[in-house]
Design a protein around this motif. Structure first.
Motif, PDB file in Angstrom:
ATOM      1  N   GLY A  29       3.769   8.025   3.586  1.00  0.00           N
ATOM      2  CA  GLY A  29       4.153   6.252   3.852  1.00  0.00           C
ATOM      3  C   GLY A  29       5.387   5.817   3.194  1.00  0.00           C
ATOM      4  O   GLY A  29       6.125   6.605   2.898  1.00  0.00           O
ATOM      5  N   ALA A  30       5.916   4.729   3.275  1.00  0.00           N
ATOM      6  CA  ALA A  30       7.135   4.255   3.359  1.00  0.00           C
ATOM      7  C   ALA A  30       6.888   3.855   2.225  1.00  0.00           C
ATOM      8  O   ALA A  30       6.166   3.275   0.574  1.00  0.00           O
ATOM      9  CB  ALA A  30       7.077   2.771   3.698  1.00  0.00           C
ATOM     10  N   PRO A  31       8.504   3.719   1.280  1.00  0.00           N
ATOM     11  CA  PRO A  31       8.145   3.445  -0.466  1.00  0.00           C
ATOM     12  C   PRO A  31       7.858   1.983  -0.766  1.00  0.00           C
ATOM     13  O   PRO A  31       8.278   1.234   0.344  1.00  0.00           O
ATOM     14  CB  PRO A  31       9.874   4.310  -0.803  1.00  0.00           C
ATOM     15  N   VAL A  32       7.012   1.802  -1.811  1.00  0.00           N
ATOM     16  CA  VAL A  32       7.067   0.849  -2.230  1.00  0.00           C
ATOM     17  C   VAL A  32       9.036   0.168  -2.953  1.00  0.00           C
ATOM     18  O   VAL A  32       9.697   0.385  -2.929  1.00  0.00           O
ATOM     19  CB  VAL A  32       6.017   0.519  -3.613  1.00  0.00           C
ATOM     20  N   ASP A  33       8.790  -1.486  -2.077  1.00  0.00           N
ATOM     21  CA  ASP A  33      10.008  -1.805  -2.358  1.00  0.00           C
ATOM     22  C   ASP A  33       9.938  -2.208  -4.412  1.00  0.00           C
ATOM     23  O   ASP A  33      11.576  -2.090  -4.445  1.00  0.00           O
ATOM     24  CB  ASP A  33       9.548  -3.572  -2.249  1.00  0.00           C
ATOM     25  N   ASN A  34       9.932  -1.841  -5.441  1.00  0.00           N
ATOM     26  CA  ASN A  34      10.064  -2.241  -6.151  1.00  0.00           C
ATOM     27  C   ASN A  34       9.322  -1.128  -7.199  1.00  0.00           C
ATOM     28  O   ASN A  34       7.535  -1.439  -7.831  1.00  0.00           O
ATOM     29  CB  ASN A  34       9.850  -3.509  -6.815  1.00  0.00           C
ATOM     30  N   ALA A  35       9.420   0.233  -7.195  1.00  0.00           N
ATOM     31  CA  ALA A  35       8.898   1.187  -8.572  1.00  0.00           C
ATOM     32  C   ALA A  35       8.533   0.204  -9.512  1.00  0.00           C
ATOM     33  O   ALA A  35       7.281   1.565 -10.197  1.00  0.00           O
ATOM     34  CB  ALA A  35       9.977   2.183  -7.939  1.00  0.00           C
TER      35      ALA A  35
END
Length: 431
Positions: free
Chosen positions: A92-98
């Motif tokens: 899946g796409a990486p989260v905006d704010n890890a």
């Protein structure tokens, strides 16, 4: 009996009687400056409330703080912390704010002190803190939605413990293929190495294959997995055929390895004794063995191509459990086939390489010359170092074959056990 819980400068005390508790507090007051806050109501973010014949521990305020931090104070509640119909994806796409993801996931770990019902879900979310993706962020949001609807939940401590021991588990039976998938990836990565790397790590690779089939054995013991396979007749037939052919290939290798070891030992003795005729005979036998191993490698390769999970059950018409379990078994068969083909091919390649070196004009010809000519005549320049090199290669091959013989026998047994387990499930379904 008295108990003392100390955290920095916060102290919680309890005792078997009020008199003993008072005596203990007075003793501490003589040594330290203390302030008695009375009965326990709140300690380290945990609310403590007398309830019936015990205490009720709650972290409602802390839960509300987590929801506010995540901006979900007004979110819609849900009834479960995880989706029971789907498995967590690793893509899946990486989260905006890890950073925010890690902060919320870390805060939830402290909440598990009084909320054991979210332990499994939080553990799954924390597994991906190093590289959180959209499916993991959705899991975190679902946990928060569940907490929103269960703010009053907590942990009840009873004054007296029951005599019986109660155990809980978060296992979801056949729904978690993570262990088998990990072994599949290890087997495939190992099988993609070159011949030299395979020879150096043959025991490790075959151990991966054996571990994979041990995981499959555990999976096939589960009633849920058996139920899923009961409706996949055609796929089970193909699996039975694949495991049979792979077991047959390893069985043939076990039969071929005894004369092969004798041929290698014979060649090694011929090199050491400088017996060219004896070496030539051993090399011919090795070449025949190499052809047989190449055939076994080709047979194993035919089982290495597995269909996609959507095509396993005739275009994906089976249930999700059927697709999941059957697909996992087919991928396991394909990974085992790739590893087996790589191993048989590696032995065949090493046999061909050693035979070529032994039969070169600087190898067998030089040895034959030493045998047929006058013994007092000095050997050809450099022939001694060539003999040493051939001997070293034969010793490496001998060691490789011995390691592979032991590992291949385990794989053979594992394949037979996996096939027998599948056959039992298939037979019970038919009758």
């Amino acid at each position: 009996m008295a108990y003392l819980l100390l955290y920095v400068d916060d102290i919680m005390l309890t005792a078997s009687s009020t008199t003993q508790l008072r005596r203990f507090i007075d003793s501490l007051s003589h040594e330290f400056s203390l302030k008695d806050l009375g009965e326990l109501h709140h300690f380290l973010g945990v609310s403590v409330q007398p309830a019936g014949a015990g205490l009720f521990l709650s972290q409602r305020q802390y839960t509300e703080e987590i929801l506010a931090r995540a901006g979900m104070s007004n979110c819609k509640p849900c009834s479960t912390p995880v989706d029971t119909n789907h498995k967590l994806s690793t893509t899946g796409a990486p989260v905006d704010n890890a950073t925010d993801y890690r902060s919320i996931a870390g805060a939830l770990q402290y909440l598990m002190f009084t909320r054991p019902d979210i332990e499994y879900a939080v553990q799954q979310a924390c597994l991906h803190m190093h590289d959180p993706r959209e499916p993991h962020a959705n899991l975190l949001k679902r946990i928060l939605c569940y907490l929103k609807g269960t703010l009053d939940h907590g942990l009840q401590l009873h004054r007296t413990s029951p005599a019986s021991l109660t155990a809980y588990t978060d296992a979801d039976w056949a729904g978690c293929p993570t262990l088998a998938i990990t072994h599949i990836r290890s087997v495939r990565a190992w099988a993609q190495q070159g011949t030299a790397a395979l020879a150096a790590s043959v025991a490790t690779g075959l151990a991966h294959v054996d571990a994979l089939h041990a995981a499959l054995g555990d999976l096939l013991d589960l009633p849920e997995a058996q139920a899923a396979l009961s409706g996949a007749g055609g796929s089970v037939d193909r699996l039975l055929d694949s495991f049979l052919r792979l077991a047959d290939a390893h069985g043939c290798f076990q039969e071929a390895v005894v004369p092969l070891k004798q041929d290698v030992a014979e060649a090694l003795a011929a090199v050491r004794r400088r017996d060219g005729a004896r070496l030539a005979s051993a090399v011919r036998s090795q070449r025949r063995a190499g052809k047989e191993l190449a055939r076994l490698a080709a047979t194993a390769s035919e089982c290495a191509v597995g269909p996609s999970r959507l095509s396993i059950l005739g275009g994906g018409h089976g249930s999700s459990a059927e697709v999941e379990v059957t697909g996992l078994l087919m991928e396991s068969a394909a990974a085992t086939a790739s590893a087996s083909a790589a191993l048989f091919g590696a032995v065949a390649a090493m046999l061909g390489s050693v035979a070529a070196e032994s039969c070169s004009c600087k190898g067998t010809a030089a040895l034959a010359c030493l045998v047929t000519k006058n013994n007092k005549k000095a050997p050809a320049p450099g022939s001694g170092s060539e003999e040493i090199a051939v001997a070293e290669r034969l010793e490496e091959l001998e060691e490789f074959i011995e390691e592979m013989e032991a590992g291949s026998e385990k794989v053979f047994r594992s394949l037979v056990q996996t096939r027998v387990a599948l056959l039992n499930i298939h037979t019970l379904h038919i009758f």
